[in-house]
Design a protein around this motif. Structure first.
Motif, PDB file in Angstrom:
ATOM      1  N   ASN A  80     -13.696  59.537  39.148  1.00  0.00           N
ATOM      2  CA  ASN A  80     -13.033  58.795  38.149  1.00  0.00           C
ATOM      3  C   ASN A  80     -12.841  59.459  36.736  1.00  0.00           C
ATOM      4  N   GLU A  81     -13.737  60.585  36.545  1.00  0.00           N
ATOM      5  CA  GLU A  81     -13.337  61.242  35.150  1.00  0.00           C
ATOM      6  C   GLU A  81     -12.279  62.017  35.465  1.00  0.00           C
ATOM      7  N   SER A  82     -11.868  62.600  36.668  1.00  0.00           N
ATOM      8  CA  SER A  82     -10.918  63.601  36.823  1.00  0.00           C
ATOM      9  C   SER A  82      -9.517  62.743  36.803  1.00  0.00           C
ATOM     10  N   LEU A  83      -9.578  61.546  37.526  1.00  0.00           N
ATOM     11  CA  LEU A  83      -8.375  60.862  37.556  1.00  0.00           C
ATOM     12  C   LEU A  83      -7.939  60.236  36.079  1.00  0.00           C
ATOM     13  N   THR A  84      -9.010  59.725  35.302  1.00  0.00           N
ATOM     14  CA  THR A  84      -8.971  59.294  33.894  1.00  0.00           C
ATOM     15  C   THR A  84      -8.295  60.582  33.208  1.00  0.00           C
ATOM     16  N   PHE A  85      -8.657  61.771  33.473  1.00  0.00           N
ATOM     17  CA  PHE A  85      -8.162  62.817  32.744  1.00  0.00           C
ATOM     18  C   PHE A  85      -6.814  63.201  33.125  1.00  0.00           C
ATOM     19  N   ILE A  86      -6.513  63.213  34.343  1.00  0.00           N
ATOM     20  CA  ILE A  86      -4.947  63.704  34.623  1.00  0.00           C
ATOM     21  C   ILE A  86      -3.798  62.160  33.979  1.00  0.00           C
ATOM     22  N   GLN A  87      -4.387  61.176  34.014  1.00  0.00           N
ATOM     23  CA  GLN A  87      -3.684  60.091  33.685  1.00  0.00           C
ATOM     24  C   GLN A  87      -3.546  60.250  31.998  1.00  0.00           C
ATOM     25  N   LYS A  88      -4.542  60.417  31.496  1.00  0.00           N
ATOM     26  CA  LYS A  88      -4.342  60.616  29.788  1.00  0.00           C
ATOM     27  C   LYS A  88      -3.423  61.562  29.399  1.00  0.00           C
ATOM     28  N   LYS A  89      -3.635  62.712  30.446  1.00  0.00           N
ATOM     29  CA  LYS A  89      -2.632  63.984  30.069  1.00  0.00           C
ATOM     30  C   LYS A  89      -1.060  63.721  30.295  1.00  0.00           C
ATOM     31  N   ARG A  90      -1.062  62.834  31.343  1.00  0.00           N
ATOM     32  CA  ARG A  90       0.414  62.329  31.852  1.00  0.00           C
ATOM     33  C   ARG A  90       0.866  61.290  30.668  1.00  0.00           C
ATOM     34  N   LYS A  91      -0.038  60.447  30.106  1.00  0.00           N
ATOM     35  CA  LYS A  91       0.427  59.700  29.099  1.00  0.00           C
ATOM     36  C   LYS A  91       0.646  60.571  27.545  1.00  0.00           C
ATOM     37  N   LYS A  92       0.061  61.329  27.644  1.00  0.00           N
ATOM     38  CA  LYS A  92       0.150  62.400  26.437  1.00  0.00           C
ATOM     39  C   LYS A  92       1.368  63.020  26.300  1.00  0.00           C
ATOM     40  N   ASN A  93       1.649  63.397  27.600  1.00  0.00           N
ATOM     41  CA  ASN A  93       3.141  63.931  27.876  1.00  0.00           C
ATOM     42  C   ASN A  93       4.035  63.255  27.959  1.00  0.00           C
ATOM     43  N   GLN A  94       4.131  61.945  27.921  1.00  0.00           N
ATOM     44  CA  GLN A  94       4.917  60.903  27.932  1.00  0.00           C
ATOM     45  C   GLN A  94       5.672  61.207  29.467  1.00  0.00           C
ATOM     46  N   ASP A  99       4.120  60.841  38.213  1.00  0.00           N
ATOM     47  CA  ASP A  99       4.506  62.154  38.311  1.00  0.00           C
ATOM     48  C   ASP A  99       3.491  63.229  38.237  1.00  0.00           C
ATOM     49  N   ASN A 100       3.755  64.412  39.531  1.00  0.00           N
ATOM     50  CA  ASN A 100       2.659  65.345  39.528  1.00  0.00           C
ATOM     51  C   ASN A 100       3.245  66.733  38.949  1.00  0.00           C
ATOM     52  N   GLN A 101       4.361  66.941  38.108  1.00  0.00           N
ATOM     53  CA  GLN A 101       4.625  67.841  37.677  1.00  0.00           C
ATOM     54  C   GLN A 101       4.095  68.599  36.866  1.00  0.00           C
ATOM     55  N   LEU A 102       3.030  67.955  36.161  1.00  0.00           N
ATOM     56  CA  LEU A 102       2.148  68.633  35.296  1.00  0.00           C
ATOM     57  C   LEU A 102       1.027  69.629  36.068  1.00  0.00           C
ATOM     58  N   LEU A 103       0.648  68.808  37.184  1.00  0.00           N
ATOM     59  CA  LEU A 103      -0.421  69.678  38.211  1.00  0.00           C
ATOM     60  C   LEU A 103       0.449  70.862  38.587  1.00  0.00           C
ATOM     61  N   VAL A 104       1.704  70.519  39.042  1.00  0.00           N
ATOM     62  CA  VAL A 104       2.260  71.692  39.686  1.00  0.00           C
ATOM     63  C   VAL A 104       2.690  72.660  38.648  1.00  0.00           C
ATOM     64  N   ASN A 105       2.837  72.382  37.499  1.00  0.00           N
ATOM     65  CA  ASN A 105       3.163  73.627  36.439  1.00  0.00           C
ATOM     66  C   ASN A 105       1.655  74.127  36.417  1.00  0.00           C
TER      67      ASN A 105
ATOM     68  N   PHE B 146      -7.470  53.509  33.446  1.00  0.00           N
ATOM     69  CA  PHE B 146      -7.541  54.588  32.533  1.00  0.00           C
ATOM     70  C   PHE B 146      -7.613  54.092  31.105  1.00  0.00           C
ATOM     71  N   PHE B 147      -7.369  52.739  30.726  1.00  0.00           N
ATOM     72  CA  PHE B 147      -7.283  51.856  30.003  1.00  0.00           C
ATOM     73  C   PHE B 147      -8.873  51.758  29.342  1.00  0.00           C
ATOM     74  N   ILE B 148      -9.756  51.837  30.386  1.00  0.00           N
ATOM     75  CA  ILE B 148     -11.344  51.698  30.213  1.00  0.00           C
ATOM     76  C   ILE B 148     -11.774  52.613  28.920  1.00  0.00           C
ATOM     77  N   ASP B 149     -11.027  54.049  29.353  1.00  0.00           N
ATOM     78  CA  ASP B 149     -11.629  54.942  28.294  1.00  0.00           C
ATOM     79  C   ASP B 149     -10.815  55.081  27.285  1.00  0.00           C
ATOM     80  N   SER B 150      -9.774  54.488  27.239  1.00  0.00           N
ATOM     81  CA  SER B 150      -8.594  54.597  26.120  1.00  0.00           C
ATOM     82  C   SER B 150      -8.139  53.175  25.608  1.00  0.00           C
ATOM     83  N   PRO B 151      -9.099  52.353  25.050  1.00  0.00           N
ATOM     84  CA  PRO B 151      -8.476  51.258  24.577  1.00  0.00           C
ATOM     85  C   PRO B 151      -7.397  51.243  23.672  1.00  0.00           C
ATOM     86  N   GLU B 152      -7.219  52.263  23.124  1.00  0.00           N
ATOM     87  CA  GLU B 152      -5.939  52.376  22.231  1.00  0.00           C
ATOM     88  C   GLU B 152      -4.632  52.191  23.188  1.00  0.00           C
TER      89      GLU B 152
END
Lengths: 182, 164
Positions: A80-94, A99-105, B146-152
């Protein structure tokens, strides 16, 4: 010797908690790291997430119920922590959440820096796995590499055994196809 | 209670290792090309303890599992196109989300009671399952996870939906 239930009882005694946690870290740190690493790919990211996983374990040990296995509970947190991390990373990189391009990179960067190093076929296989959606990638990894039972994967992912078998079958077909095309 | 001596902890350590070995957890140890810097695992344990201690000092604790489940519930509500109503009894008194601050939205999410049966009608959970949702037992692979950890990020999604 202690079994898991006794271990949890010891963990829940404040005076013994820290040292017992130290034993748990010792036993699980490598396994958790590798579980995380194969999901997030990059070593530095895996290092951060692994520490987050153990922070969560430390904070939530009193919530662990001995009706599930300790290791499936720990892996569930790691996944769960790992999936959350990569989702946040994707979101941050818009980029798209699928998309798995970040992981491929990250993978290509790892090969260049020497943090990913293996036979050509191993690298090809890993790149084929990276084309899979997250959930298929996870199930494929836990079944094919980790040799976990469907029942344990079910406990870790919260998915039915039937659903997992179908997911694994689809993932396997895609990986085969990808290797053939390469 | 008498504090146990080192042999107690040695026995404890060896018991955990036995458990791990019994489960034949080969995870990550074979068949992959990933490597780590030399000596990395020798250092990792102390890094983990540093992180655990730092986080304790900062007080970054997961406080309310129910509260966290709330964000999932709120996300489910949004994704299932159920209207979000603020404070008033009449549906005509809907307040635009754009007119509210993030603090107000978060306060709403924290304090308003939720109708679990209404949500469970829209998704595959039963009302009982909804009330027992916590961060650790949420199913994987769902968009709301992922919203659970990122309410923003949830707030952003709410605002985007509202604009539509």
């Amino acid at each position: 010797m202690f079994d898991e239930k006794e271990f949890i009882k010891i963990m829940n005694q404040p005076a013994l908690r820290r040292q017992a946690f130290s034993s748990l870290v010792e036993a699980y740190q490598e396994r958790v790291y590798w579980k995380v690493r194969k999901i997030v790919i990059d070593h530095e990211d895996a290092n951060d997430v692994t520490q987050d996983v153990f922070i969560k374990i430390w904070q939530n040990l009193d919530k662990f119920r001995a009706d599930s296995k300790l290791y499936t509970w720990i892996y569930r947190i790691a996944v769960n922590e790992s999936l959350t991390f990569i989702q946040k990373k994707r979101k941050k990189n818009q980029i798209s959440l699928e998309d798995n391009q970040l992981l491929v990179n990250s993978f290509d960067k790892g090969v260049k820096s020497g943090y990913i190093d293996g036979e050509e076929i191993e690298l090809k296989l890993q790149k084929a796995i990276l084309q899979l959606p997250d959930k298929q990638r996870l199930v494929f990894d836990m079944r094919y590499f980790d040799k976990l039972s469907y029942e344990d994967i079910s406990e870790i992912t919260g998915t039915t055994v039937g659903g997992l078998k179908a997911t694994y079958h689809v993932a396997m077909k895609k990986v085969e196809q990808s290797l053939k095309e390469d | 209670m008498k504090f146990p001596d080192q042999s107690f902890f040695n026995k404890l350590q060896s018991s955990i290792e036995d458990i791990v070995d019994d489960e034949q957890l080969s995870i990550g140890r074979v068949d992959h090309p990933f490597t780590v810097p030399q000596g990395y695992f020798d250092q990792l344990k102390s890094d983990i303890f540093f992180s655990v201690d730092t986080n304790q000092k900062k007080g970054r604790v997961i406080k309310f599992p129910k509260f966290r489940a709330w964000y999932a519930a709120a996300a489910l509500l949004l994704f299932s196109s159920v209207g979000l109503w603020f404070y008033n009894d009449s549906p005509d008194d809907t307040i635009s989300l754009q007119s509210l601050s993030q603090d107000e939205i978060i306060a709403y999410l924290e304090n308003e009671p939720i109708d679990y049966s209404e949500i469970s009608n829209s998704v595959e959970f039963t009302a009982e399952e909804m009330t027992s949702l916590t961060a650790d037992n949420l199913p994987l692979g769902e968009d709301f996870e992922f919203f659970i950890d990122s309410p923003e990020l949830l707030i952003e999604e709410i605002e985007q939906l509202d604009e539509k």
